[in-house]
Design a protein around this motif. Structure first.
Motif, mmCIF file in Angstrom:
data_model
loop_
_atom_site.group_PDB
_atom_site.id
_atom_site.type_symbol
_atom_site.label_atom_id
_atom_site.label_comp_id
_atom_site.label_asym_id
_atom_site.label_seq_id
_atom_site.Cartn_x
_atom_site.Cartn_y
_atom_site.Cartn_z
ATOM 1 N N ASP A 603 0.710 -1.192 0.198
ATOM 2 C CA ASP A 603 0.042 0.138 0.029
ATOM 3 C C ASP A 603 0.932 1.344 -0.063
ATOM 4 O O ASP A 603 2.064 1.161 0.514
ATOM 5 C CB ASP A 603 -0.815 -0.045 1.229
ATOM 6 N N ASP A 604 0.489 2.343 -0.384
ATOM 7 C CA ASP A 604 0.823 3.485 -0.448
ATOM 8 C C ASP A 604 2.579 3.776 -0.968
ATOM 9 O O ASP A 604 3.387 4.293 -0.372
ATOM 10 C CB ASP A 604 0.901 4.071 0.922
ATOM 11 N N GLU A 664 -3.678 4.654 -6.969
ATOM 12 C CA GLU A 664 -4.403 5.134 -5.924
ATOM 13 C C GLU A 664 -4.791 6.565 -6.167
ATOM 14 O O GLU A 664 -4.018 7.214 -6.746
ATOM 15 C CB GLU A 664 -3.911 5.114 -4.446
HETATM 16 MG MG MG Z 1 -3.142 3.778 0.087
#
Ligand code: MG
Ligand code: C2E
Ligand code: MG
Length: 711
Positions: A603-604, A664
């Motif tokens: 993620d990220d 994202e």
């Molecule tokens: Mg994220």
């Protein structure tokens, strides 16, 4: 949630206790007999911990019952206290439903109460014995002339066989005769005892008041006199004697002679002292424990403040290297802290686990002694700690509180210390932070939020929203990311940024994360049932702390199993930092999950360590590029050209490593177009749908919204 302990758990604990006691008594008693005695006591103990051991008489009664059942020696009690310290939580901890801290406090209180009951019972039993001896001796001595012969014989029998010491003293206070028991107590021959003033026999020194009482007895003003005195035995031991002297008078009321009954309380007293120590000290490090610390805190005058020390990441250290190494590390840390504190009379205590506290008094010279000690503590931990052949770096976070800022009430001080400790942790650990009352309100709210999480879980205050994830180039809904929210009864709906970091610091993330997993899997199962041929994946965020938890793999597989969800319908999102660094444990956990069919995403991506080569070696399937790389420089304007290059390079590198890429924070059709050109595999963002309720998500699948792009 606490539950009734299973019969098997209590039986196991009873058996361990019986084994410990069997070794403590002689002559030997059959373990089965001991177990029979202990079974009702274990039930009482469990009841005592589950209620409030501090106020419970039940635990004291258990101590008393031990003495009544003839477990009367110090060893029996020692074994019992030690077992309560370890075995109770090991065998029954789970069913008691307490966190570690509660458990430490409750067990310490329980040990104290059991020990107190034990020594009370022991003492009253010894004194009861004295009483019967005395009554028998006096009755025999006072018998009338006609019965003198038989009573003389009875008196002799009492005198010779009593386990209490007896002295016969003339009306001037000189010892005429002592029995074998008294000679043995004093470690002298009978002859060496006779002819002495009774005062010299029973005490090293008789204080004025006791002298006056003795004189009153000899003068016939009173008939009885009792005192507890210290007496050094012939071999140099310090004895504690309980002495009662009674006058035996003739028919005219004149004193005939005195009978003195002496009970040796030394063992009892030593035991009490030892217990006092044991109940107030930590077994592992020998430091004062929470109980003694709180007593000192309440009693200390001129307190300058305290340093609340918590080792950073100790839990994962313990999990990774085993409790044995963890214990050795705690002992080494204790040594370092002792060097900091000892010379100046600063009290250090271990509050439990990896938490220590330094209690610092004013000394009139150093205006800021408290911060000074925080600095010195950090310095003391700076050099690596060697255990066997390995060296470990340990850092600590320290909450510093001055009484000038937080007052002197122990509970206020501890709260302030906790708040500043949490701040030190949040600001990056390995540092100290001072409590600032001006910032107190905001921090107190944070602190309260953090501590309210378990209760909020039990009250069902958390909810999950679901944000669609779509495939590219044609945006087809392929799943949803589960995002947690807190419907706070006072503060309204709170986003995860308000409480997830706090939950991570306090460790509550583990329970919260488990709940999220279970809910998300259950929802995904409903979609699985409703839309058989549309594969809908649910994606769940996992915090670093959760990944380090020993039970993590079991938690995930358990949630899948409970929901009846195929593993390929679940994706887990991990951050780069969670899988960076020492990854052997994380790697094993992830490999096991990947092998079971669970998908893993980073993620990220781009905000952390960004070591693509390292990620390529992990069993990860997807990179989610952080939304900061897609956000425009100005609202509505173009994105940063440097960011565009990073996105392009990341996608091609990821593909070369066999990884998929998700973008994202996609908000505009232009971004979608750019991502298509770069062969980005999937996307997520407000353009395709903001996080929404499970019902809204369900409708979205039902409508099969295929294309939202302008192309
Ligand atoms: Mg994220
Ligand atoms: P995340 O995993 O990166 O989640 C995506 C976040 O970006 C969500 O914020 C989402 O609302 C927001 N977002 C989605 N699309 C867009 C967009 O087009 N533009 C913009 N500006 N934002 C967008 P949210 O729900 O506030 O979550 C924040 C973070 O909280 C998450 O970031 C995740 O790291 C964490 N989080 C949420 N739920 C959980 C959970 O159950 N467990 C854990 N450990 N962390 C969670
Ligand atoms: Mg996420």
């Amino acid at each position: 949630m606490p539950r009734q302990p299973l019969a098997a758990e209590t039986r196991r604990f009873t058996r361990r206790w019986a084994a410990a006691l069997a070794e403590a008594v002689s002559p030997a008693r059959k373990p089965a007999d001991i177990e029979r005695v202990l079974t009702p006591l274990v039930d009482d103990l469990v009841r005592a911990v589950r209620t409030d051991p501090l106020t419970s008489d039940a635990a004291r009664d258990v101590g008393m019952a031990l003495v009544e059942a003839n477990f009367r020696n110090a060893r029996s009690l020692n074994r019992t206290i030690t077992l309560l310290g370890t075995g109770l939580i090991e065998e029954l901890g789970e069913s008691l439903g307490m966190d570690d801290e509660q458990a430490v406090v409750s067990v310490a209180a329980l040990q104290g109460a059991v020990a107190e009951g034990f020594s009370l019972a022991l003492r009253s039993r010894m004194l009861r014995e004295r009483h019967t001896t005395q009554a028998a001796a006096l009755a025999a001595a006072r018998a009338s002339e006609s019965r003198r012969r038989t009573s003389e014989a009875r008196f002799r029998a009492v005198f010779a066989e009593a386990s209490a010491g007896i002295a016969i003293v003339d009306r001037h206070g000189m010892v005429i005769e002592v029995n074998a028991a008294l000679a043995e107590i004093l470690d002298r021959d009978d002859d060496a005892c006779t002819g002495l003033p009774i005062a010299d026999l029973i005490a090293d020194e008789l204080p004025a008041k006791a002298r006056a009482n003795l004189a009153g007895l000899l003068a016939g003003k009173t008939s009885r006199f009792r005192t507890e005195r210290t007496r050094t035995s012939a071999d140099g031991r310090s004895l504690r004697l309980d002495v009662t002297l009674s006058a035996v008078t003739d028919d005219d009321g004149e004193i005939d002679f005195l009978i003195g009954v002496v009970v040796d309380l030394s063992e009892c007293r030593a035991l009490e002292a030892q217990l006092w120590h044991e109940v107030r000290h930590d077994e592992l490090t020998g430091l004062p424990n929470r109980k003694l610390f709180l007593e000192r805190l309440a009693a200390t005058e001129r307190l300058a403040g305290l340093c609340y020390v918590d080792l950073d990441g100790f839990k994962s250290f313990n999990d990774g290297l085993g409790h044995d190494t963890g214990d050795r590390l705690l002992i080494a840390v204790t040594e370092r802290l002792r060097q900091v504190a000892n010379a100046d009379g600063v009290v250090i205590a271990r509050l439990g686990g990896d938490e220590f506290v330094l209690l610092i008094e004013e000394d009139g010279t150093d205006a800021d002694r408290v911060t000074h000690y925080a600095e010195r503590t950090l310095d003391a931990l700076a050099a690596p700690i060697r255990i066997g052949d390995d060296e470990y770096s340990v850092t600590a976070s320290i909450g510093v509180v001055h009484t000038s800022a937080a007052g002197t009430s122990p509970s206020e001080l501890m709260r302030a210390a906790d708040i500043s400790l949490q701040r030190a942790k949040a600001l990056g650990r390995a540092r100290w932070e001072r409590y600032d009352p001006d910032r107190g309100a905001e921090e107190a709210t944070k602190h309260e939020l953090a501590t309210a999480i378990p209760l909020a879980l039990s009250r069902d205050e958390f909810v999950l929203d679901y944000q669609p994830m779509v495939t590219l180039p044609d945006p087809v809904v392929s799943g949803f990311e589960a995002l947690v929210r807190w419907r706070h009864p006072q503060l309204g709906l709170l986003g995860p940024d308000r409480f997830i970091p706090l939950a991570e610091q306090t460790g509550h993330i583990v329970a919260l994360g488990r709940w999220v997993l279970e809910q998300a899997c259950a929802q995904a199962r409903r979609w699985y049932d409703e839309f058989r041929d549309v594969p809908v994946v649910v994606s769940v965020n996992v915090a670093a702390t959760q990944l380090r938890e020993a039970s993590f793999v079991a938690d995930v597989l358990g949630a899948l199993h409970a929901a009846g969800l195929p593993a390929d319908r679940l994706q887990l999102e991990l951050t780069e930092s969670a899988v960076a660094g020492d990854t052997s444990h994380a790697l094993a956990a992830l490999s096991e999950l990947a092998a079971a069919g669970v998908s893993l995403a980073i993620d990220d991506f781009g905000t952390g360590y960004s070591n693509l080569a390292h990620l390529g070696r992990l069993p990860v399937h997807t990179l989610k590029i952080d939304r900061s790389f897609l956000s425009p420089i100005r609202p509505g304007g173009p994105t940063d050209p440097a960011h565009d290059k990073i996105v392009a390079a990341t996608i091609s590198l990821a593909h070369s490593l066999g990884l998929d890429v998700a973008a994202e924070g996609v908000e505009t059709p232009a971004q979608v177009e750019a991502l298509r050109v770069l062969h980005c595999d999937s996307a997520q963002g407000f353009l395709f749908g903001a996080p929404a309720s499970a019902d809204d998500a369900t409708m979205l699948i039902a409508h099969r919204i295929a294309a939202l792009d302008s192309a």
